[in-house]
Design a protein around this motif. Sequence first.
Motif, PDB file in Angstrom:
ATOM      1  N   GLU A  72      10.123   0.142  -5.120  1.00 38.32           N
ATOM      2  CA  GLU A  72      10.245  -1.308  -4.992  1.00 38.32           C
ATOM      3  C   GLU A  72      11.623  -1.682  -4.472  1.00 38.32           C
ATOM      4  OE1 GLU A  72      10.612  -4.692  -8.225  1.00 38.32           O
ATOM      5  OE2 GLU A  72       8.516  -4.022  -8.064  1.00 38.32           O
ATOM      6  N   SER A  73      12.637  -0.965  -4.920  1.00 35.94           N
ATOM      7  CA  SER A  73      13.999  -1.239  -4.467  1.00 35.94           C
ATOM      8  C   SER A  73      14.164  -0.924  -2.991  1.00 35.94           C
ATOM      9  CB  SER A  73      14.999  -0.417  -5.289  1.00 35.94           C
ATOM     10  OG  SER A  73      14.972  -0.823  -6.641  1.00 35.94           O
ATOM     11  N   VAL A  74      13.456   0.098  -2.515  1.00 33.89           N
ATOM     12  CA  VAL A  74      13.486   0.412  -1.088  1.00 33.89           C
ATOM     13  C   VAL A  74      12.996  -0.785  -0.282  1.00 33.89           C
ATOM     14  CG1 VAL A  74      12.426   1.809   0.723  1.00 33.89           C
ATOM     15  CG2 VAL A  74      13.309   2.903  -1.323  1.00 33.89           C
ATOM     16  N   VAL A  75      11.896  -1.369  -0.732  1.00 35.35           N
ATOM     17  CA  VAL A  75      11.329  -2.525  -0.038  1.00 35.35           C
ATOM     18  C   VAL A  75      12.278  -3.712  -0.102  1.00 35.35           C
ATOM     19  CG1 VAL A  75       9.446  -4.198  -0.040  1.00 35.35           C
ATOM     20  CG2 VAL A  75       8.958  -1.774  -0.404  1.00 35.35           C
ATOM     21  N   ILE A  76      12.811  -3.977  -1.277  1.00 34.19           N
ATOM     22  CA  ILE A  76      13.718  -5.113  -1.442  1.00 34.19           C
ATOM     23  C   ILE A  76      14.974  -4.922  -0.598  1.00 34.19           C
ATOM     24  CG2 ILE A  76      15.233  -6.280  -3.094  1.00 34.19           C
ATOM     25  CD1 ILE A  76      13.048  -5.777  -5.207  1.00 34.19           C
ATOM     26  N   GLY A  77      15.552  -3.707  -0.653  1.00 38.32           N
ATOM     27  CA  GLY A  77      16.766  -3.445   0.104  1.00 38.32           C
ATOM     28  C   GLY A  77      16.561  -3.539   1.599  1.00 38.32           C
ATOM     29  N   THR A  78      15.358  -3.196   2.064  1.00 37.50           N
ATOM     30  CA  THR A  78      15.076  -3.226   3.496  1.00 37.50           C
ATOM     31  C   THR A  78      14.734  -4.631   3.976  1.00 37.50           C
ATOM     32  OG1 THR A  78      14.248  -0.952   3.406  1.00 37.50           O
ATOM     33  CG2 THR A  78      13.638  -2.257   5.331  1.00 37.50           C
ATOM     34  N   GLY A 109       0.826  -1.199   0.000  1.00 36.07           N
ATOM     35  CA  GLY A 109       0.000   0.000   0.000  1.00 36.07           C
ATOM     36  C   GLY A 109       0.861   1.250   0.000  1.00 36.07           C
ATOM     37  N   ALA A 110       1.967   1.210   0.759  1.00 36.36           N
ATOM     38  CA  ALA A 110       2.894   2.343   0.773  1.00 36.36           C
ATOM     39  C   ALA A 110       3.600   2.479  -0.566  1.00 36.36           C
ATOM     40  CB  ALA A 110       3.906   2.162   1.898  1.00 36.36           C
ATOM     41  N   VAL A 111       3.971   1.338  -1.165  1.00 38.26           N
ATOM     42  CA  VAL A 111       4.635   1.364  -2.460  1.00 38.26           C
ATOM     43  C   VAL A 111       3.731   1.969  -3.527  1.00 38.26           C
ATOM     44  CG1 VAL A 111       5.505  -0.109  -4.331  1.00 38.26           C
ATOM     45  CG2 VAL A 111       6.177  -0.562  -1.970  1.00 38.26           C
ATOM     46  N   ASP A 112       2.453   1.646  -3.464  1.00 35.97           N
ATOM     47  CA  ASP A 112       1.508   2.082  -4.493  1.00 35.97           C
ATOM     48  C   ASP A 112       0.953   3.479  -4.270  1.00 35.97           C
ATOM     49  OD1 ASP A 112       1.799  -0.338  -5.789  1.00 35.97           O
ATOM     50  OD2 ASP A 112       0.095  -1.275  -4.770  1.00 35.97           O
ATOM     51  N   ASP A 113       1.315   4.103  -3.168  1.00 30.94           N
ATOM     52  CA  ASP A 113       0.803   5.439  -2.865  1.00 30.94           C
ATOM     53  C   ASP A 113       1.728   6.480  -3.491  1.00 30.94           C
ATOM     54  OD1 ASP A 113      -0.138   7.792  -1.863  1.00 30.94           O
ATOM     55  OD2 ASP A 113       0.016   7.238   0.254  1.00 30.94           O
ATOM     56  N   PRO A 114       1.316   7.144  -4.572  1.00 27.22           N
ATOM     57  CA  PRO A 114       2.210   8.090  -5.255  1.00 27.22           C
ATOM     58  C   PRO A 114       2.558   9.303  -4.403  1.00 27.22           C
ATOM     59  CG  PRO A 114      -0.021   8.255  -6.125  1.00 27.22           C
ATOM     60  CD  PRO A 114      -0.012   7.056  -5.216  1.00 27.22           C
ATOM     61  N   ALA A 115       1.749   9.586  -3.387  1.00 26.71           N
ATOM     62  CA  ALA A 115       2.010  10.748  -2.542  1.00 26.71           C
ATOM     63  C   ALA A 115       2.953  10.422  -1.390  1.00 26.71           C
ATOM     64  CB  ALA A 115       0.688  11.298  -1.993  1.00 26.71           C
ATOM     65  N   ARG A 116       3.269   9.142  -1.215  1.00 25.92           N
ATOM     66  CA  ARG A 116       4.110   8.731  -0.089  1.00 25.92           C
ATOM     67  C   ARG A 116       5.585   8.967  -0.430  1.00 25.92           C
ATOM     68  NH1 ARG A 116       3.294   4.724   4.139  1.00 25.92           N
ATOM     69  NH2 ARG A 116       1.100   4.815   3.489  1.00 25.92           N
ATOM     70  N   PRO A 117       6.292   9.788   0.353  1.00 28.49           N
ATOM     71  CA  PRO A 117       7.731   9.984   0.092  1.00 28.49           C
ATOM     72  C   PRO A 117       8.478   8.658   0.230  1.00 28.49           C
ATOM     73  CG  PRO A 117       6.900  11.634   1.640  1.00 28.49           C
ATOM     74  CD  PRO A 117       5.826  10.596   1.487  1.00 28.49           C
ATOM     75  N   VAL A 118       9.576   8.536  -0.514  1.00 27.42           N
ATOM     76  CA  VAL A 118      10.366   7.306  -0.473  1.00 27.42           C
ATOM     77  C   VAL A 118      10.811   6.992   0.951  1.00 27.42           C
ATOM     78  CG1 VAL A 118      12.514   6.237  -1.247  1.00 27.42           C
ATOM     79  CG2 VAL A 118      11.131   7.532  -2.854  1.00 27.42           C
ATOM     80  N   HIS A 119      11.167   8.022   1.715  1.00 26.12           N
ATOM     81  CA  HIS A 119      11.586   7.816   3.095  1.00 26.12           C
ATOM     82  C   HIS A 119      10.479   7.143   3.907  1.00 26.12           C
ATOM     83  CE1 HIS A 119      13.532   8.510   6.919  1.00 26.12           C
ATOM     84  NE2 HIS A 119      12.484   9.188   7.359  1.00 26.12           N
ATOM     85  N   LYS A 120       9.226   7.522   3.648  1.00 23.54           N
ATOM     86  CA  LYS A 120       8.102   6.926   4.365  1.00 23.54           C
ATOM     87  C   LYS A 120       7.855   5.491   3.917  1.00 23.54           C
ATOM     88  CE  LYS A 120       7.071  10.594   6.769  1.00 23.54           C
ATOM     89  NZ  LYS A 120       7.267  10.617   8.245  1.00 23.54           N
ATOM     90  N   VAL A 121       8.111   5.213   2.635  1.00 25.58           N
ATOM     91  CA  VAL A 121       7.981   3.830   2.152  1.00 25.58           C
ATOM     92  C   VAL A 121       8.991   2.946   2.864  1.00 25.58           C
ATOM     93  CG1 VAL A 121       8.158   2.321   0.142  1.00 25.58           C
ATOM     94  CG2 VAL A 121       7.102   4.563  -0.087  1.00 25.58           C
ATOM     95  N   LEU A 122      10.222   3.427   2.985  1.00 29.87           N
ATOM     96  CA  LEU A 122      11.256   2.666   3.685  1.00 29.87           C
ATOM     97  C   LEU A 122      10.826   2.414   5.123  1.00 29.87           C
ATOM     98  CD1 LEU A 122      15.058   3.167   3.440  1.00 29.87           C
ATOM     99  CD2 LEU A 122      14.000   2.872   5.657  1.00 29.87           C
ATOM    100  N   GLY A 123      10.275   3.437   5.763  1.00 25.72           N
ATOM    101  CA  GLY A 123       9.812   3.272   7.136  1.00 25.72           C
ATOM    102  C   GLY A 123       8.715   2.237   7.254  1.00 25.72           C
ATOM    103  N   ALA A 124       7.790   2.245   6.302  1.00 25.53           N
ATOM    104  CA  ALA A 124       6.702   1.269   6.328  1.00 25.53           C
ATOM    105  C   ALA A 124       7.240  -0.146   6.195  1.00 25.53           C
ATOM    106  CB  ALA A 124       5.705   1.561   5.200  1.00 25.53           C
ATOM    107  N   ALA A 125       8.234  -0.335   5.324  1.00 25.13           N
ATOM    108  CA  ALA A 125       8.829  -1.667   5.151  1.00 25.13           C
ATOM    109  C   ALA A 125       9.608  -2.077   6.394  1.00 25.13           C
ATOM    110  CB  ALA A 125       9.736  -1.676   3.922  1.00 25.13           C
ATOM    111  N   ALA A 126      10.400  -1.166   6.933  1.00 29.31           N
ATOM    112  CA  ALA A 126      11.216  -1.484   8.105  1.00 29.31           C
ATOM    113  C   ALA A 126      10.352  -1.804   9.316  1.00 29.31           C
ATOM    114  CB  ALA A 126      12.156  -0.323   8.409  1.00 29.31           C
ATOM    115  N   ASP A 127       9.269  -1.061   9.481  1.00 28.52           N
ATOM    116  CA  ASP A 127       8.394  -1.284  10.639  1.00 28.52           C
ATOM    117  C   ASP A 127       7.776  -2.669  10.616  1.00 28.52           C
ATOM    118  OD1 ASP A 127       9.021   1.233  11.438  1.00 28.52           O
ATOM    119  OD2 ASP A 127       7.057   2.117  10.997  1.00 28.52           O
ATOM    120  N   ARG A 128       7.534  -3.202   9.444  1.00 31.84           N
ATOM    121  CA  ARG A 128       6.897  -4.522   9.345  1.00 31.84           C
ATOM    122  C   ARG A 128       7.848  -5.647   9.755  1.00 31.84           C
ATOM    123  NH1 ARG A 128       3.972  -1.118   8.680  1.00 31.84           N
ATOM    124  NH2 ARG A 128       3.787  -1.569  10.876  1.00 31.84           N
TER     125      ARG A 128
END
Length: 224
Positions: A177-183, A69-88
């Motif tokens: 997507e790379s943010v998620v994979i890298g995290t 959901g974070a990945v698909d949200d165009p308004a979500r900054p990349v930093h926030k996407v990384l946070g969403a992945a890391a938090d999980r």
Amino acid sequence: MRISELSRRTGVPVPTVKYYVREGLLPPGELTSPNQASYDETHVRRLRLIRALLDVGGLKVAAIAEVLGAVDDPARPVHKVLGAAADRLGTAHDDDNDAESAAAGAAVAELIARRGWQTHESNPAAQDLTRALAAMGRVGHGAFMELLDDYADAAEVVARADLGYVSRRVGVDELVESVVIGTVLGEAVFSAMRRLVHVDESARLFGRDTTVETDEKVTDRATR
């Protein structure tokens, strides 16, 4: 392609593909008839990402849904996407209120301040670190906290390598997507590599594994 071809290419059973669509993890295909839908390469890529997060990253379906959901949200900054992945990646245990937890929490807060990290001890990763250190204290290994800066040095090197990889991605879709994979998957890579090095260092410190022969031993036997 039809759903059967999508299943064949990704190795994901058709019922599972339909389940991912129902759960919102996978976008629905384009309807070509009331009972048929067409899928494309974006579905193949997303399915492979889902399976990687599930099988390698160890995330639950609900957590994957939040990350995607974070990945698909165009308004979500990349930093926030990384946070969403890391938090999980964090655990969901309640905090203990014993002396070991208090000491560990103080040590983590001091580490964050000392290193100048732009985060806070309430971060799920910091809470996981606190729990791990507290557990070590309870089994008589509180002195492990003396290694925190050594671990921090290594973590900074790895984290910079992760994000250096991410920064090389050009397209926005590939970037998030790379943010998620890298995290998430990078966590699995580093953990596996650390275990490999543990075996090597143990052999160097405490004696070689007799099941592994060096080239020197093989050469010596051959010349006898």
